[in-house]
Motif scaffolding. Sequence first.
Motif, PDB file in Angstrom:
ATOM      1  N   ILE A 133      51.977  40.977  45.531  1.00 23.34           N
ATOM      2  CA  ILE A 133      50.665  40.841  44.835  1.00 23.34           C
ATOM      3  C   ILE A 133      50.658  41.655  43.742  1.00 23.34           C
ATOM      4  CG2 ILE A 133      48.152  41.263  45.061  1.00 23.34           C
ATOM      5  CD1 ILE A 133      48.530  40.504  48.097  1.00 23.34           C
ATOM      6  N   SER A 134      50.738  41.303  42.452  1.00 22.89           N
ATOM      7  CA  SER A 134      50.650  42.098  41.308  1.00 22.89           C
ATOM      8  C   SER A 134      49.288  42.297  40.408  1.00 22.89           C
ATOM      9  CB  SER A 134      51.754  41.471  40.254  1.00 22.89           C
ATOM     10  OG  SER A 134      51.419  40.405  39.947  1.00 22.89           O
ATOM     11  N   GLY A 135      48.385  41.620  40.781  1.00 24.05           N
ATOM     12  CA  GLY A 135      47.066  41.644  40.218  1.00 24.05           C
ATOM     13  C   GLY A 135      46.177  40.765  40.939  1.00 24.05           C
ATOM     14  N   ILE A 136      45.011  41.114  40.444  1.00 23.65           N
ATOM     15  CA  ILE A 136      43.858  40.408  41.275  1.00 23.65           C
ATOM     16  C   ILE A 136      42.927  39.778  40.077  1.00 23.65           C
ATOM     17  CG2 ILE A 136      41.730  40.302  42.982  1.00 23.65           C
ATOM     18  CD1 ILE A 136      43.513  42.315  44.478  1.00 23.65           C
ATOM     19  N   MET A 137      42.481  38.649  40.217  1.00 23.58           N
ATOM     20  CA  MET A 137      41.203  38.119  38.982  1.00 23.58           C
ATOM     21  C   MET A 137      40.074  38.086  39.719  1.00 23.58           C
ATOM     22  SD  MET A 137      41.453  34.888  37.021  1.00 23.58           S
ATOM     23  CE  MET A 137      42.485  35.321  35.492  1.00 23.58           C
ATOM     24  N   PHE A 138      38.999  38.510  39.008  1.00 28.67           N
ATOM     25  CA  PHE A 138      37.909  38.392  39.562  1.00 28.67           C
ATOM     26  C   PHE A 138      36.969  37.815  38.415  1.00 28.67           C
ATOM     27  CE2 PHE A 138      39.423  42.489  41.195  1.00 28.67           C
ATOM     28  CZ  PHE A 138      38.937  42.570  42.340  1.00 28.67           C
ATOM     29  N   GLU A 139      35.965  36.947  39.120  1.00 24.25           N
ATOM     30  CA  GLU A 139      34.908  36.169  38.285  1.00 24.25           C
ATOM     31  C   GLU A 139      33.501  37.127  38.463  1.00 24.25           C
ATOM     32  OE1 GLU A 139      32.999  32.039  37.641  1.00 24.25           O
ATOM     33  OE2 GLU A 139      33.731  32.262  39.551  1.00 24.25           O
ATOM     34  N   HIS A 140      32.893  37.554  37.171  1.00 24.45           N
ATOM     35  CA  HIS A 140      32.034  38.086  37.250  1.00 24.45           C
ATOM     36  C   HIS A 140      30.678  37.709  36.651  1.00 24.45           C
ATOM     37  CE1 HIS A 140      34.150  41.832  37.490  1.00 24.45           C
ATOM     38  NE2 HIS A 140      35.118  41.444  36.751  1.00 24.45           N
ATOM     39  N   GLY A 141      31.120  36.349  36.165  1.00 26.64           N
ATOM     40  CA  GLY A 141      29.835  35.305  35.735  1.00 26.64           C
ATOM     41  C   GLY A 141      30.365  34.394  34.883  1.00 26.64           C
ATOM     42  N   THR A 142      29.357  33.627  34.093  1.00 26.35           N
ATOM     43  CA  THR A 142      29.991  32.598  33.557  1.00 26.35           C
ATOM     44  C   THR A 142      30.690  32.905  32.372  1.00 26.35           C
ATOM     45  OG1 THR A 142      27.769  31.423  33.927  1.00 26.35           O
ATOM     46  CG2 THR A 142      29.433  30.582  32.088  1.00 26.35           C
ATOM     47  N   ASN A 143      32.072  32.315  32.557  1.00 25.49           N
ATOM     48  CA  ASN A 143      33.409  32.634  31.430  1.00 25.49           C
ATOM     49  C   ASN A 143      33.333  33.989  31.322  1.00 25.49           C
ATOM     50  OD1 ASN A 143      35.024  31.612  29.805  1.00 25.49           O
ATOM     51  ND2 ASN A 143      33.984  31.646  27.998  1.00 25.49           N
ATOM     52  N   ASP A 144      33.298  34.884  32.452  1.00 29.49           N
ATOM     53  CA  ASP A 144      33.336  36.245  32.283  1.00 29.49           C
ATOM     54  C   ASP A 144      34.531  36.758  33.634  1.00 29.49           C
ATOM     55  OD1 ASP A 144      33.378  39.107  32.081  1.00 29.49           O
ATOM     56  OD2 ASP A 144      31.134  39.254  32.722  1.00 29.49           O
ATOM     57  N   TYR A 145      35.808  37.125  33.104  1.00 30.54           N
ATOM     58  CA  TYR A 145      36.787  37.463  34.189  1.00 30.54           C
ATOM     59  C   TYR A 145      37.342  38.793  33.841  1.00 30.54           C
ATOM     60  CZ  TYR A 145      36.140  32.288  35.276  1.00 30.54           C
ATOM     61  OH  TYR A 145      35.878  31.155  35.691  1.00 30.54           O
ATOM     62  N   GLY A 146      37.651  39.153  34.935  1.00 29.13           N
ATOM     63  CA  GLY A 146      38.620  40.395  34.821  1.00 29.13           C
ATOM     64  C   GLY A 146      39.735  40.480  35.722  1.00 29.13           C
ATOM     65  N   PHE A 147      40.610  41.136  35.214  1.00 31.47           N
ATOM     66  CA  PHE A 147      42.202  41.049  35.849  1.00 31.47           C
ATOM     67  C   PHE A 147      42.452  42.527  36.170  1.00 31.47           C
ATOM     68  CE2 PHE A 147      46.759  41.005  35.830  1.00 31.47           C
ATOM     69  CZ  PHE A 147      46.939  40.267  36.847  1.00 31.47           C
ATOM     70  N   TRP A 148      42.734  42.729  37.410  1.00 34.95           N
ATOM     71  CA  TRP A 148      42.970  44.211  37.894  1.00 34.95           C
ATOM     72  C   TRP A 148      44.473  44.084  38.069  1.00 34.95           C
ATOM     73  CZ3 TRP A 148      40.837  46.428  42.838  1.00 34.95           C
ATOM     74  CH2 TRP A 148      41.128  47.773  42.910  1.00 34.95           C
ATOM     75  N   GLU A 149      45.166  45.060  37.737  1.00 33.68           N
ATOM     76  CA  GLU A 149      46.841  45.439  38.062  1.00 33.68           C
ATOM     77  C   GLU A 149      46.932  46.650  37.763  1.00 33.68           C
ATOM     78  OE1 GLU A 149      49.124  43.382  35.154  1.00 33.68           O
ATOM     79  OE2 GLU A 149      48.356  44.134  33.346  1.00 33.68           O
ATOM     80  N   GLY A 150      48.125  47.232  38.312  1.00 35.45           N
ATOM     81  CA  GLY A 150      48.776  48.318  38.050  1.00 35.45           C
ATOM     82  C   GLY A 150      48.390  49.141  39.460  1.00 35.45           C
ATOM     83  N   PHE A 151      48.083  48.682  40.259  1.00 30.31           N
ATOM     84  CA  PHE A 151      47.952  49.130  41.694  1.00 30.31           C
ATOM     85  C   PHE A 151      49.045  49.029  42.569  1.00 30.31           C
ATOM     86  CE2 PHE A 151      45.706  45.183  41.516  1.00 30.31           C
ATOM     87  CZ  PHE A 151      46.273  44.764  42.782  1.00 30.31           C
ATOM     88  N   SER A 152      49.250  49.907  43.581  1.00 28.81           N
ATOM     89  CA  SER A 152      50.215  49.782  44.668  1.00 28.81           C
ATOM     90  C   SER A 152      49.432  49.733  46.038  1.00 28.81           C
ATOM     91  CB  SER A 152      51.128  51.048  44.638  1.00 28.81           C
ATOM     92  OG  SER A 152      51.814  51.045  43.485  1.00 28.81           O
ATOM     93  N   LEU A 153      50.099  48.642  46.621  1.00 27.39           N
ATOM     94  CA  LEU A 153      49.484  48.191  47.914  1.00 27.39           C
ATOM     95  C   LEU A 153      50.776  48.786  48.959  1.00 27.39           C
ATOM     96  CD1 LEU A 153      48.225  44.812  47.430  1.00 27.39           C
ATOM     97  CD2 LEU A 153      46.768  46.820  47.682  1.00 27.39           C
ATOM     98  N   THR A 154      50.168  49.227  50.206  1.00 27.08           N
ATOM     99  CA  THR A 154      51.220  49.454  51.295  1.00 27.08           C
ATOM    100  C   THR A 154      51.829  47.953  51.810  1.00 27.08           C
ATOM    101  OG1 THR A 154      49.378  49.601  52.877  1.00 27.08           O
ATOM    102  CG2 THR A 154      50.144  51.451  51.866  1.00 27.08           C
ATOM    103  N   ASP A 155      52.746  48.008  52.336  1.00 27.29           N
ATOM    104  CA  ASP A 155      53.162  46.721  52.949  1.00 27.29           C
ATOM    105  C   ASP A 155      52.177  46.276  53.949  1.00 27.29           C
ATOM    106  OD1 ASP A 155      55.617  46.397  51.719  1.00 27.29           O
ATOM    107  OD2 ASP A 155      56.875  47.425  53.285  1.00 27.29           O
ATOM    108  N   GLU A 156      51.511  47.093  54.665  1.00 30.10           N
ATOM    109  CA  GLU A 156      50.252  46.665  55.552  1.00 30.10           C
ATOM    110  C   GLU A 156      49.301  45.990  54.880  1.00 30.10           C
ATOM    111  OE1 GLU A 156      47.598  48.842  58.937  1.00 30.10           O
ATOM    112  OE2 GLU A 156      48.902  49.805  58.232  1.00 30.10           O
ATOM    113  N   GLU A 157      48.909  46.591  53.841  1.00 27.56           N
ATOM    114  CA  GLU A 157      47.662  46.200  53.033  1.00 27.56           C
ATOM    115  C   GLU A 157      47.935  44.968  52.396  1.00 27.56           C
ATOM    116  OE1 GLU A 157      45.466  50.245  51.247  1.00 27.56           O
ATOM    117  OE2 GLU A 157      47.563  49.329  50.350  1.00 27.56           O
TER     118      GLU A 157
END
Length: 63
Positions: A8-32
Amino acid sequence: MDEDKIRISGIMFEHGTNDYGFWEGFSLTDEEENQIMEILMRHDTEGCSIRGTRKQIAEEIGE
């Protein structure tokens, strides 16, 4: 990168109509990462997905 390992290298979020955010640069453990993948696999026949280069994906979702 190991071709058999999906990361998993990033996660996209929908905040509203035509309003998106992309979150990256975080580190997940193998368990997460395994927990998130378990959730996603329970929904693997819903919705849609695309695969390609970062540029191809950006172009496809940019419609």
